[in-house]
Structure formats: structure tokens, C-alpha cells
Scaffold this motif. Sequence first.
Motif, PDB file in Angstrom:
ATOM      1  N   VAL A 123     -85.256  46.467  32.075  1.00  0.00           N
ATOM      2  CA  VAL A 123     -85.424  45.080  32.523  1.00  0.00           C
ATOM      3  C   VAL A 123     -84.129  44.532  33.102  1.00  0.00           C
ATOM      4  N   THR A 124     -83.021  44.723  32.389  1.00  0.00           N
ATOM      5  CA  THR A 124     -81.755  44.173  32.862  1.00  0.00           C
ATOM      6  C   THR A 124     -81.292  44.853  34.146  1.00  0.00           C
ATOM      7  N   LEU A 125     -81.543  46.162  34.275  1.00  0.00           N
ATOM      8  CA  LEU A 125     -81.188  46.855  35.507  1.00  0.00           C
ATOM      9  C   LEU A 125     -82.011  46.319  36.674  1.00  0.00           C
ATOM     10  N   ALA A 126     -83.308  46.148  36.470  1.00  0.00           N
ATOM     11  CA  ALA A 126     -84.164  45.646  37.544  1.00  0.00           C
ATOM     12  C   ALA A 126     -83.745  44.246  37.972  1.00  0.00           C
ATOM     13  N   GLN A 127     -83.406  43.391  37.009  1.00  0.00           N
ATOM     14  CA  GLN A 127     -82.979  42.040  37.351  1.00  0.00           C
ATOM     15  C   GLN A 127     -81.655  42.046  38.112  1.00  0.00           C
ATOM     16  N   ALA A 128     -80.732  42.894  37.688  1.00  0.00           N
ATOM     17  CA  ALA A 128     -79.438  42.976  38.372  1.00  0.00           C
ATOM     18  C   ALA A 128     -79.599  43.491  39.803  1.00  0.00           C
ATOM     19  N   LEU A 129     -80.458  44.504  39.993  1.00  0.00           N
ATOM     20  CA  LEU A 129     -80.700  45.026  41.333  1.00  0.00           C
ATOM     21  C   LEU A 129     -81.366  43.966  42.212  1.00  0.00           C
ATOM     22  N   HIS A 130     -82.321  43.243  41.648  1.00  0.00           N
ATOM     23  CA  HIS A 130     -82.986  42.172  42.395  1.00  0.00           C
ATOM     24  C   HIS A 130     -81.981  41.112  42.835  1.00  0.00           C
ATOM     25  N   ASP A 131     -81.138  40.648  41.903  1.00  0.00           N
ATOM     26  CA  ASP A 131     -80.197  39.586  42.240  1.00  0.00           C
ATOM     27  C   ASP A 131     -79.150  40.060  43.241  1.00  0.00           C
ATOM     28  N   HIS A 132     -78.791  41.339  43.184  1.00  0.00           N
ATOM     29  CA  HIS A 132     -77.897  41.906  44.193  1.00  0.00           C
ATOM     30  C   HIS A 132     -78.549  41.840  45.573  1.00  0.00           C
ATOM     31  N   ALA A 133     -79.836  42.152  45.635  1.00  0.00           N
ATOM     32  CA  ALA A 133     -80.550  42.094  46.910  1.00  0.00           C
ATOM     33  C   ALA A 133     -80.624  40.653  47.423  1.00  0.00           C
ATOM     34  N   ILE A 134     -80.841  39.692  46.529  1.00  0.00           N
ATOM     35  CA  ILE A 134     -80.874  38.292  46.935  1.00  0.00           C
ATOM     36  C   ILE A 134     -79.493  37.856  47.434  1.00  0.00           C
ATOM     37  N   ASP A 135     -78.441  38.287  46.755  1.00  0.00           N
ATOM     38  CA  ASP A 135     -77.079  37.999  47.231  1.00  0.00           C
ATOM     39  C   ASP A 135     -76.911  38.434  48.682  1.00  0.00           C
ATOM     40  N   VAL A 245     -82.118  27.292  45.979  1.00  0.00           N
ATOM     41  CA  VAL A 245     -81.517  28.378  45.189  1.00  0.00           C
ATOM     42  C   VAL A 245     -81.846  28.135  43.713  1.00  0.00           C
ATOM     43  N   PRO A 246     -83.093  28.403  43.309  1.00  0.00           N
ATOM     44  CA  PRO A 246     -83.505  28.200  41.919  1.00  0.00           C
ATOM     45  C   PRO A 246     -83.283  29.458  41.071  1.00  0.00           C
ATOM     46  N   THR A 247     -83.735  29.390  39.835  1.00  0.00           N
ATOM     47  CA  THR A 247     -83.550  30.516  38.922  1.00  0.00           C
ATOM     48  C   THR A 247     -84.723  30.640  37.965  1.00  0.00           C
ATOM     49  N   TRP A 248     -85.068  31.889  37.642  1.00  0.00           N
ATOM     50  CA  TRP A 248     -86.091  32.107  36.612  1.00  0.00           C
ATOM     51  C   TRP A 248     -85.540  31.863  35.211  1.00  0.00           C
ATOM     52  N   ILE A 262     -86.048  30.553  50.047  1.00  0.00           N
ATOM     53  CA  ILE A 262     -85.772  30.391  48.616  1.00  0.00           C
ATOM     54  C   ILE A 262     -85.044  31.632  48.096  1.00  0.00           C
ATOM     55  N   ALA A 263     -83.849  31.418  47.603  1.00  0.00           N
ATOM     56  CA  ALA A 263     -83.059  32.493  46.995  1.00  0.00           C
ATOM     57  C   ALA A 263     -83.193  32.350  45.483  1.00  0.00           C
ATOM     58  N   LYS A 264     -84.201  32.988  44.910  1.00  0.00           N
ATOM     59  CA  LYS A 264     -84.450  32.815  43.481  1.00  0.00           C
ATOM     60  C   LYS A 264     -83.827  33.961  42.703  1.00  0.00           C
ATOM     61  N   TYR A 265     -83.024  33.603  41.713  1.00  0.00           N
ATOM     62  CA  TYR A 265     -82.266  34.554  40.906  1.00  0.00           C
ATOM     63  C   TYR A 265     -82.803  34.609  39.474  1.00  0.00           C
ATOM     64  N   PHE A 266     -82.503  35.699  38.791  1.00  0.00           N
ATOM     65  CA  PHE A 266     -82.718  35.777  37.352  1.00  0.00           C
ATOM     66  C   PHE A 266     -81.495  35.258  36.599  1.00  0.00           C
ATOM     67  N   ALA A 267     -80.293  35.594  37.068  1.00  0.00           N
ATOM     68  CA  ALA A 267     -79.061  35.213  36.385  1.00  0.00           C
ATOM     69  C   ALA A 267     -78.619  33.828  36.844  1.00  0.00           C
ATOM     70  N   ASN A 268     -78.667  32.844  35.957  1.00  0.00           N
ATOM     71  CA  ASN A 268     -78.300  31.487  36.356  1.00  0.00           C
ATOM     72  C   ASN A 268     -76.827  31.341  36.721  1.00  0.00           C
ATOM     73  N   PRO A 269     -75.863  31.935  35.990  1.00  0.00           N
ATOM     74  CA  PRO A 269     -74.462  31.792  36.402  1.00  0.00           C
ATOM     75  C   PRO A 269     -74.213  32.323  37.821  1.00  0.00           C
ATOM     76  N   GLN A 270     -74.843  33.434  38.149  1.00  0.00           N
ATOM     77  CA  GLN A 270     -74.704  33.989  39.491  1.00  0.00           C
ATOM     78  C   GLN A 270     -75.295  33.034  40.526  1.00  0.00           C
ATOM     79  N   ARG A 271     -76.442  32.484  40.213  1.00  0.00           N
ATOM     80  CA  ARG A 271     -77.098  31.523  41.121  1.00  0.00           C
ATOM     81  C   ARG A 271     -76.237  30.286  41.309  1.00  0.00           C
ATOM     82  N   GLU A 272     -75.663  29.742  40.218  1.00  0.00           N
ATOM     83  CA  GLU A 272     -74.827  28.548  40.321  1.00  0.00           C
ATOM     84  C   GLU A 272     -73.609  28.812  41.209  1.00  0.00           C
ATOM     85  N   ALA A 273     -72.964  29.960  40.999  1.00  0.00           N
ATOM     86  CA  ALA A 273     -71.776  30.283  41.780  1.00  0.00           C
ATOM     87  C   ALA A 273     -72.101  30.408  43.263  1.00  0.00           C
ATOM     88  N   VAL A 274     -73.199  31.080  43.568  1.00  0.00           N
ATOM     89  CA  VAL A 274     -73.586  31.259  44.966  1.00  0.00           C
ATOM     90  C   VAL A 274     -73.880  29.917  45.620  1.00  0.00           C
TER      91      VAL A 274
END
Length: 359
Positions: A123-135, A245-248, A262-274
Amino acid sequence: MRHVRGRIIEVETIGQFDRRLRLGATSMSGWHLQGVDLTERGTALRSLDVAGALFLGCRLTEADAVSVRARGAIVFPELPGLPIDTYRTTLYTPTELFGSGDYQDSLDACAYAWSQQVRNLDVTLAQALHDHAIDDAVEQYVVGRSLVGVMGGHSLRRGGTSYLQAAELGQRLAGAHTVATGGGPGAMEAANLGAWMRDRDAAELGEAVRMLGTVPSFTPSIGAWADAAFGVRDRFPDGAESLGVPTWHYGHEPPNPFATSIAKYFANPQREAVLLQICNAGIVFLPGAAGTVQEIFTDACENYYADESATSPMVLVGRQYWTETLPAWPLLQALASGRHMADRVHLVDTTDEVAALLT
């Protein structure tokens, strides 16, 4: 080829792959291929030096996958059983996230439900890969754009005076910039609505706000709340673009349908920084609670340590709110004193004042 960064060549469609071949490529060193269907390109892959290539979620025949790995490529396969595409190459659209049926069956709802399951390595790997793609998709989106951020509380109800004022602000800012928000409900939705209505008159914006006011909150029914927004989009089609730029992480709060990208992230700190980093034309802070206060001082920290060329305007809207209700302004002023940011922090009351500063 989408773009080149140093020796990194990003390839996100089969057309880009074929174009590289037509240009005479013999080596794939430095290529990052993302989500490309290569099942019909086995002959080409066998003719290329693939050492140093990175395949992210690409479709390969089993023989080709074995071959490219053996010859020095790195292959990240598609992960099975996920509601999201971990290697997507574009930002989301409202239609993609909400779908056309019940909200509980939508991509947005399914992704949130999946994110709440027991966390494990998959799960954490999939979320990290997804957020990298959104970045990566955000990086491509912002090129050549002037973005102004609008931050504010998620609890602002549709239909009221404050909601209309936030929408008017988004409308005025959209005349000079691309509006970017946290992508959620409340003040964020109002600003994205205003951007959507950029080319409409005051009467039409007022009508849109009244239509939304029939469903003032996303509780108790996200579906009804979203339907009201899509009703406004149908009534006033072909709106101007804006970014959300919301977050799950706050998945119980749906993204608003007025942000066209819509750039939707799983990681909120990453989303806030972006979100704070991309707003190169400044950020407007409407009244909000803890999240908005955090955004003010995260942005202030960036400006505090930045050189003069990198500081950007900060505009707090609501003198009484930011000096008495939540007195962030005195501390922000004290931080800014003597720094390059001193003349770029502002406290105002009206959208006219904001427009004069940022447009």
C-alpha cells in the motif's frame, strides 16, 4: 518526448517512443518510460541498448520484460488490485474522480476507502509511486503559468455572502493568473468556482452561487453536493481553467468539481509543500482555521529564508479575523520586519484591495 531534464528523457506515450526511434535513437540510457504499452514494440526493444532505462508501469510481453531486465533496465511492474493508476502521466479531471454514478462507487471514494485499509509495504509503495507521478504531472502543468494561490477554510458554506466574496476574488484573479487552491470544499471551492466563471458577469456568478446554495454542504450527502456543482457547470459551460491540489488524507472532504485540473495526493505534507511552492504569483489567505494558519506560516518560512528574487506576495484577507479572532498578522509582521519579505506581506479587507496587489 515530453521533456528532457539533463540526461533524463521522459516518454509517456507510444507516439513519443516511436518518435525517438525515428530520430535514430540506439540507446535508452536515461529514458524514463511511464505507463506506455510496448507489447507491440518487442522488435524495437531488442534492437536498442536498454541499459539505464527505467520502465514504470509499462506493458511488456513476458519475454520482453525478462530481456530488458537482463540487459540492464529497471522494470517497475503494474501493481494489481489497485483503484488508482500508480504511473499516471496527467492530472485528474473532476469527471474522472466523480464518475457518472453514485459517489460511493466513484474513483475518488474507492481510492479513499483503499487508502484507509491496513497499511503494508504494498500500500505505501503504491501511494508513493502514485504521488511521484502526480508530482511529475504538476511539474509539467506549471510550466509557463503564473499561479496565484487562494487558501481558506473548508467549512465555508455555499450561498452566503462570504462564499460569494471568495468566488468574486477567484473570478478577478483568474483574469491575470491561473488560480490554484487546496481543491476542497468551502473557500477553496468558491475560488475555483470564481475562476470557472471568469468570463461571466456578476449576475451569472450570483446565479451560480444561488444554485449551489441549495446544497450548502457536502454533509450529509457528497453525491448531492457534487451534483449541484456539475449542474452549475452544465448551466455555465466552458469555464476557465484552474488547479486544485487536494488530498485523500482528508478523504472525507471531496474535491470540488470547479478545478479543471486536480492534483490529488495521498501524502498531505507532500501536497502542502507542492501547493505552496508552485504559487509563484503569490498567495491569498482567506479566513480559516488550523490548516490555513499552518499554510500561512509555512509560506512565511519559505519567504523568510528566501533571497529577494524568490520572495512572493502574501495577502491576508480580513483585518479583524487575522488580528483578533486568530491573530496571525502581528506575528507575521514581526517575522517580516527587516527581511526581504517585509514589503510583500499585506493585510486587507476587500477583493478590490487584493486585486490591486496581485493583478
